[in-house]
Structures are given as structure tokens and as C-alpha cells.
Design a protein around this motif. Structure first.
Motif, PDB file in Angstrom:
ATOM      1  N   LEU A  87       0.822  -1.209   0.000  1.00 38.85           N
ATOM      2  CA  LEU A  87       0.000   0.000   0.000  1.00 38.85           C
ATOM      3  C   LEU A  87       0.858   1.261   0.000  1.00 38.85           C
ATOM      4  N   ASP A  88       1.990   1.234   0.686  1.00 40.67           N
ATOM      5  CA  ASP A  88       2.884   2.397   0.690  1.00 40.67           C
ATOM      6  C   ASP A  88       3.361   2.732  -0.723  1.00 40.67           C
ATOM      7  N   ASP A  89       3.633   1.706  -1.522  1.00 40.60           N
ATOM      8  CA  ASP A  89       4.081   1.930  -2.896  1.00 40.60           C
ATOM      9  C   ASP A  89       2.982   2.575  -3.741  1.00 40.60           C
ATOM     10  N   LEU A  90       1.724   2.252  -3.441  1.00 47.48           N
ATOM     11  CA  LEU A  90       0.627   2.862  -4.188  1.00 47.48           C
ATOM     12  C   LEU A  90       0.537   4.358  -3.914  1.00 47.48           C
ATOM     13  N   ASP A  91       0.904   4.786  -2.712  1.00 47.84           N
ATOM     14  CA  ASP A  91       0.959   6.226  -2.437  1.00 47.84           C
ATOM     15  C   ASP A  91       1.959   6.903  -3.370  1.00 47.84           C
ATOM     16  N   ASN A  92       3.124   6.302  -3.533  1.00 44.57           N
ATOM     17  CA  ASN A  92       4.152   6.875  -4.411  1.00 44.57           C
ATOM     18  C   ASN A  92       3.740   6.840  -5.873  1.00 44.57           C
ATOM     19  N   LEU A  93       3.030   5.793  -6.251  1.00 41.84           N
ATOM     20  CA  LEU A  93       2.642   5.612  -7.648  1.00 41.84           C
ATOM     21  C   LEU A  93       1.475   6.516  -8.050  1.00 41.84           C
ATOM     22  N   LEU A  94       0.441   6.603  -7.191  1.00 46.94           N
ATOM     23  CA  LEU A  94      -0.793   7.307  -7.552  1.00 46.94           C
ATOM     24  C   LEU A  94      -0.936   8.689  -6.918  1.00 46.94           C
ATOM     25  N   LYS A  95      -0.146   8.997  -5.910  1.00 48.39           N
ATOM     26  CA  LYS A  95      -0.171  10.291  -5.222  1.00 48.39           C
ATOM     27  C   LYS A  95      -1.601  10.753  -4.901  1.00 48.39           C
ATOM     28  N   PRO A  96      -2.300   9.984  -4.079  1.00 47.64           N
ATOM     29  CA  PRO A  96      -3.703  10.299  -3.793  1.00 47.64           C
ATOM     30  C   PRO A  96      -3.883  11.550  -2.940  1.00 47.64           C
ATOM     31  N   GLU A  97      -5.034  12.188  -3.131  1.00 47.72           N
ATOM     32  CA  GLU A  97      -5.465  13.280  -2.264  1.00 47.72           C
ATOM     33  C   GLU A  97      -6.517  12.765  -1.287  1.00 47.72           C
ATOM     34  N   ASN A  98      -7.418  11.948  -1.797  1.00 49.09           N
ATOM     35  CA  ASN A  98      -8.448  11.297  -0.982  1.00 49.09           C
ATOM     36  C   ASN A  98      -8.680   9.902  -1.530  1.00 49.09           C
ATOM     37  N   ILE A  99      -9.072   8.988  -0.627  1.00 45.10           N
ATOM     38  CA  ILE A  99      -9.393   7.620  -1.020  1.00 45.10           C
ATOM     39  C   ILE A  99     -10.630   7.191  -0.241  1.00 45.10           C
ATOM     40  N   THR A 100     -11.562   6.557  -0.936  1.00 46.03           N
ATOM     41  CA  THR A 100     -12.693   5.897  -0.278  1.00 46.03           C
ATOM     42  C   THR A 100     -12.706   4.457  -0.759  1.00 46.03           C
ATOM     43  N   THR A 101     -12.864   3.533   0.180  1.00 39.56           N
ATOM     44  CA  THR A 101     -12.856   2.115  -0.170  1.00 39.56           C
ATOM     45  C   THR A 101     -14.264   1.541  -0.116  1.00 39.56           C
ATOM     46  N   SER A 102     -14.396   0.379  -0.706  1.00 41.00           N
ATOM     47  CA  SER A 102     -15.568  -0.462  -0.478  1.00 41.00           C
ATOM     48  C   SER A 102     -15.360  -1.158   0.867  1.00 41.00           C
ATOM     49  N   ASN A 103     -16.280  -2.044   1.264  1.00 43.05           N
ATOM     50  CA  ASN A 103     -15.944  -2.946   2.366  1.00 43.05           C
ATOM     51  C   ASN A 103     -14.682  -3.677   1.938  1.00 43.05           C
ATOM     52  N   LEU A 104     -13.772  -3.877   2.863  1.00 43.64           N
ATOM     53  CA  LEU A 104     -12.511  -4.544   2.530  1.00 43.64           C
ATOM     54  C   LEU A 104     -12.438  -5.902   3.212  1.00 43.64           C
ATOM     55  N   GLY A 105     -12.059  -6.914   2.450  1.00 43.87           N
ATOM     56  CA  GLY A 105     -11.751  -8.216   3.019  1.00 43.87           C
ATOM     57  C   GLY A 105     -10.295  -8.222   3.437  1.00 43.87           C
ATOM     58  N   VAL A 106     -10.023  -8.634   4.658  1.00 45.50           N
ATOM     59  CA  VAL A 106      -8.659  -8.684   5.171  1.00 45.50           C
ATOM     60  C   VAL A 106      -8.310 -10.144   5.428  1.00 45.50           C
ATOM     61  N   TYR A 107      -7.156 -10.571   4.934  1.00 44.10           N
ATOM     62  CA  TYR A 107      -6.692 -11.950   5.068  1.00 44.10           C
ATOM     63  C   TYR A 107      -5.331 -11.928   5.741  1.00 44.10           C
ATOM     64  N   VAL A 108      -5.273 -12.417   6.965  1.00 41.12           N
ATOM     65  CA  VAL A 108      -4.038 -12.447   7.738  1.00 41.12           C
ATOM     66  C   VAL A 108      -3.556 -13.893   7.790  1.00 41.12           C
ATOM     67  N   ILE A 109      -2.404 -14.163   7.210  1.00 42.58           N
ATOM     68  CA  ILE A 109      -1.843 -15.513   7.200  1.00 42.58           C
ATOM     69  C   ILE A 109      -0.899 -15.624   8.386  1.00 42.58           C
ATOM     70  N   VAL A 110      -1.157 -16.620   9.253  1.00 40.73           N
ATOM     71  CA  VAL A 110      -0.358 -16.793  10.466  1.00 40.73           C
ATOM     72  C   VAL A 110       0.230 -18.196  10.522  1.00 40.73           C
ATOM     73  N   ASN A 111       1.260 -18.358  11.343  1.00 40.33           N
ATOM     74  CA  ASN A 111       1.925 -19.655  11.526  1.00 40.33           C
ATOM     75  C   ASN A 111       1.075 -20.653  12.307  1.00 40.33           C
ATOM     76  N   GLU A 112       0.204 -20.170  13.166  1.00 37.32           N
ATOM     77  CA  GLU A 112      -0.526 -21.023  14.089  1.00 37.32           C
ATOM     78  C   GLU A 112      -1.605 -21.854  13.391  1.00 37.32           C
ATOM     79  N   THR A 113      -1.947 -22.982  14.018  1.00 36.00           N
ATOM     80  CA  THR A 113      -3.078 -23.793  13.569  1.00 36.00           C
ATOM     81  C   THR A 113      -4.355 -23.207  14.164  1.00 36.00           C
ATOM     82  N   ILE A 114      -5.488 -23.648  13.664  1.00 37.08           N
ATOM     83  CA  ILE A 114      -6.774 -23.173  14.194  1.00 37.08           C
ATOM     84  C   ILE A 114      -6.871 -23.455  15.683  1.00 37.08           C
TER      85      ILE A 114
END
Length: 133
Positions: A87-114
Motif C-alpha cells: 500500500l505504501d508503494d501505491l501512495d508513491n505511484l498514484l499520489k492520492p489526495e483522498n481515497i474511499t474504499t468499499s468494504n474490505l476483506g482482510v486476510y491475515v496468514i499466520v503460523n498457528e493452527t486453528i
């Protein structure tokens, strides 16, 4: 045994992709391998001339093969799956002034088992745990 912690967050209004990154909760008590965000980002920036559009498209297709860009007057719609660290690279690439997102799906991959994850310690709404063997 790796596990994916999946949850959804409501739309975010921000001035940069870094602001969005800062609003995504990552469980610090787990061994996080990677974090991905999936959704649509409406980015107010500028109107890009055709050669600059192609340069941006080339960069995104190389670095974010699971994402698409749609250029508009005064900005861009960015859609797809993106590694949280990028995401930091997208700031450099697109130089946003404002951003609005849709609902965002977040996927966190961890070492642990369920079995090693305490759901009560996860402060997310509608969390799902996904594993593979």
C-alpha cells in the motif's frame, strides 16, 4: 500448520494508502506471515495522460497481478487483492489526495493452527479461520 484469519472491515475514507494500512488491525500476539486486503479503492488524484496511464498499468501488472486499474477524470479506481506492505508503494505511484474504499476483506496468514488461535482474542467482526493441510 498455517491458518488464514479472514474478516471484513467497513469502508474507509483516507488521504493516503498509508492511512488505510494504519486502520487495518493485525493480531500482534500471533506469528503473522503476510496480510492481504481485497476490495475497491476510489482514488482522487489527477487525470493521467495516456503514456502515464500505461506506465502505471505496467507497474501494477508486474507487482500486483491480482489487481486492476480503471482511470477516470481526476483519479483512478483500483480493484483487487493487494499485499498490505505494498500500500505504501501505491501512495508513491498514484499520489492520492483522498481515497474511499468499499468494504474490505482482510486476510491475515499466520503460523498457528486453528487450535492454537483463541477466537476471543481476535477483535474482528464475523471472523473466519481457514486452514489447509
Amino acid at each position: 500448520g498455517n491458518t488464514i484469519i479472514e474478516y471484513e472491515i467497513n469502508p474507509i475514507n483516507a488521504h493516503s494508502f498509508k492511512d488505510i494500512k494504519d486502520k487495518i488491525n493485525i493480531p500482534e500476539h500471533l506469528g503473522v506471515i503476510d496480510v492481504y486486503v481485497y476490495g475497491t479503492f476510489g482514488v482522487d488524484s489527477k487525470t493521467y495522460p495516456p503514456s502515464e496511464q500505461q506506465k502505471i498499468k505496467n507497474h501494477v501488472s508486474t507487482n500486483l497481478p491480482n489487481a486492476n486499474l480503471y482511470f477516470t477524470f481526476d483519479g483512478v479506481f483500483f480493484y483487487g487483492k493487494v499485499d498490505l506492505d505494498y500500500l505504501d508503494d501505491l501512495d508513491n505511484l498514484l499520489k492520492p489526495e483522498n481515497i474511499t474504499t468499499s468494504n474490505l476483506g482482510v486476510y491475515v496468514i499466520v503460523n498457528e493452527t486453528i487450535d492454537q488461535i483463541n477466537r476471543d482474542e481476535l477483535k474482528f467482526n464475523n471472523v473466519r479461520l481457514i486452514t489447509w493441510k
